[in-house]
Scaffold this motif. Sequence first.
Motif, PDB file in Angstrom:
ATOM      1  N   SER A  60       5.017   3.114   3.772  1.00 21.57           N
ATOM      2  CA  SER A  60       4.822   2.681   2.395  1.00 21.57           C
ATOM      3  C   SER A  60       5.053   3.822   1.413  1.00 21.57           C
ATOM      4  N   HIS A  61       4.545   4.998   1.726  1.00 26.18           N
ATOM      5  CA  HIS A  61       4.725   6.142   0.833  1.00 26.18           C
ATOM      6  C   HIS A  61       6.174   6.634   0.824  1.00 26.18           C
ATOM      7  N   CYS A  62       6.871   6.490   1.934  1.00 22.25           N
ATOM      8  CA  CYS A  62       8.291   6.856   1.954  1.00 22.25           C
ATOM      9  C   CYS A  62       9.093   5.956   1.017  1.00 22.25           C
ATOM     10  N   PHE A  95      14.491   6.638   1.526  1.00 18.59           N
ATOM     11  CA  PHE A  95      14.968   5.473   2.251  1.00 18.59           C
ATOM     12  C   PHE A  95      15.577   5.824   3.600  1.00 18.59           C
ATOM     13  N   ALA A  96      16.126   7.013   3.744  1.00 16.45           N
ATOM     14  CA  ALA A  96      16.671   7.418   5.043  1.00 16.45           C
ATOM     15  C   ALA A  96      15.553   7.499   6.074  1.00 16.45           C
ATOM     16  N   VAL A  97      14.443   8.092   5.681  1.00 10.18           N
ATOM     17  CA  VAL A  97      13.300   8.188   6.579  1.00 10.18           C
ATOM     18  C   VAL A  97      12.715   6.798   6.837  1.00 10.18           C
ATOM     19  N   ALA A  98      12.652   5.971   5.781  1.00  7.30           N
ATOM     20  CA  ALA A  98      12.105   4.617   5.919  1.00  7.30           C
ATOM     21  C   ALA A  98      12.931   3.802   6.908  1.00  7.30           C
ATOM     22  N   LEU A  99      14.249   3.922   6.839  1.00 10.08           N
ATOM     23  CA  LEU A  99      15.111   3.193   7.773  1.00 10.08           C
ATOM     24  C   LEU A  99      14.884   3.666   9.197  1.00 10.08           C
ATOM     25  N   GLN A 100      14.740   4.971   9.371  1.00 11.42           N
ATOM     26  CA  GLN A 100      14.504   5.503  10.699  1.00 11.42           C
ATOM     27  C   GLN A 100      13.184   4.984  11.275  1.00 11.42           C
TER      28      GLN A 100
END
Length: 501
Positions: free
Chosen positions: A140-142, A148-153
């Motif tokens: 959620s914090h990402c 978004f790159a980290v969120a996708l991962q």
Amino acid sequence: MGDWETAKFIFDKHPNLVRFNLSKNFGTTLHVVVTAEETELTLNFVKNLVNMMTREELELKNNHSNTAFWVASASGKKKMAKIMIEKNRSLLDIRGNGDYLPLTISAMNGIHNMVKYLYKNSKKMTGDHWTYKDRSLRLSHCVKRDFFAVALQILDDHPELAQDVSLLEVLARKPDVFKTLENNLITRIIVTKMGNTGFIIELLRTYPDLMLDRNEDGHTIFHIAVMNRHQGIYNLLYEIGSYRNSVCKIRDKGWNNMLHLVGKSSKKMAAKRSGASLLMQRELLWFMEVEAMTPPYLREAKNKDGETPHELFSKENEDQVSQGLNWTQDCMVVATLIITVAFAVAFTVPGGYKGDNGLPFFIHQRSLLVFVVNDAISLFSSSTSLLVFLSVLTSRHGQQDFMYSLPKKLMIGLLALFISVATMMVTFSASFFVLYHDELKWLPILIAVSATLPVLVFAVLQLPLWVDMSRSMYDSRYLFKPKKRMLYATKLRLHANSFHS
């Protein structure tokens, strides 16, 4: 800070000082050093100090329950943190203030490079110390910070987080998300409730199977779009080919098909339109559109309550018919008052009449002509307005009349009422020009300027309603079946960028 030679001289004499708290708040020497800026001197100091410390000493906490590694993670000291975890990787799993893990606090503080580095070294947030809440909070914090790159991962590693409601709400409030995205970053969160059409388009391009995925209530993204009246998302049904029939056949836990959901959610839309008549018109438009999309055998299908779509729609909107007509009574009162005034004024012209021939004293004044003409216009327009509103009240109106017939009458009535008010003010102002054309010329000018105020107030207050009616009348035909294809015919706006540390 960073004088290692002096510090080494002290630590060599008193080795136990590396584990002692220097103050009540800061903690050990290492806690203090990691708050400093990362320079060649401070990094050298941390490296030598860590070499002198045991693994257990690196896990010491200050009075705020934070390790030095946790403090470095919270403040974005990546190089210092790297030195510490090279000696003790368990530091990644030790919670600090607020019961947050180092990775979580770095995400909360929006430190992008630290977040990427810690995630890479956290074994993808696996292990008994990582709870679902921890992973969800981190994701959620990402998203909040546009990482978004980290969120996708994270979503690739933990697909179960895609159903998180709090995450849906965060991302749904980012309608411009794709303007800031880089590198083909598509996250798998359905944001249909907020009408994020752009996100849904990119989502379906990447994961087309999600068209048929359902939530816990048995609704697809298209069912949710119908319930929340997001025509941009609904219109994608025209671009998915044979999938469309499969979507339209789906029924939820209450046996409601998509056409049932139009009527079931009508009351939720009441606050989104200027009046009940406009709401009823838009609801009818949606019902007719979804009805045309629904297979014929489902149009009369009953839900668990034994109601067909039409029966449910009629029941949910029965109050809208009466509410849509109530406000016209107030307009009739205003129109009646204007008619009374305009009719009386026509026989009491300013200055009176000549006794010998019965003509007005100021018959040759142009201002008298303005007075008479505008009074007549005011009388005729207010009479027209009254008759229009009267016909609305006295005629029988079914739900179908709210599509075009009734809004058109209301538009004519409101426009005629506005004209009558405006010309009545002109008539009033013209009477002063007639009486004071020789003396006190400033007085009629002042009154004429003041008379514009009620006209402007009326226009400002009624214009939004009139515009809404106009748009409902003429723009509604373009709500559905868009000419421009959005799902597969437009160029992808996202570009690839690998997930690096």
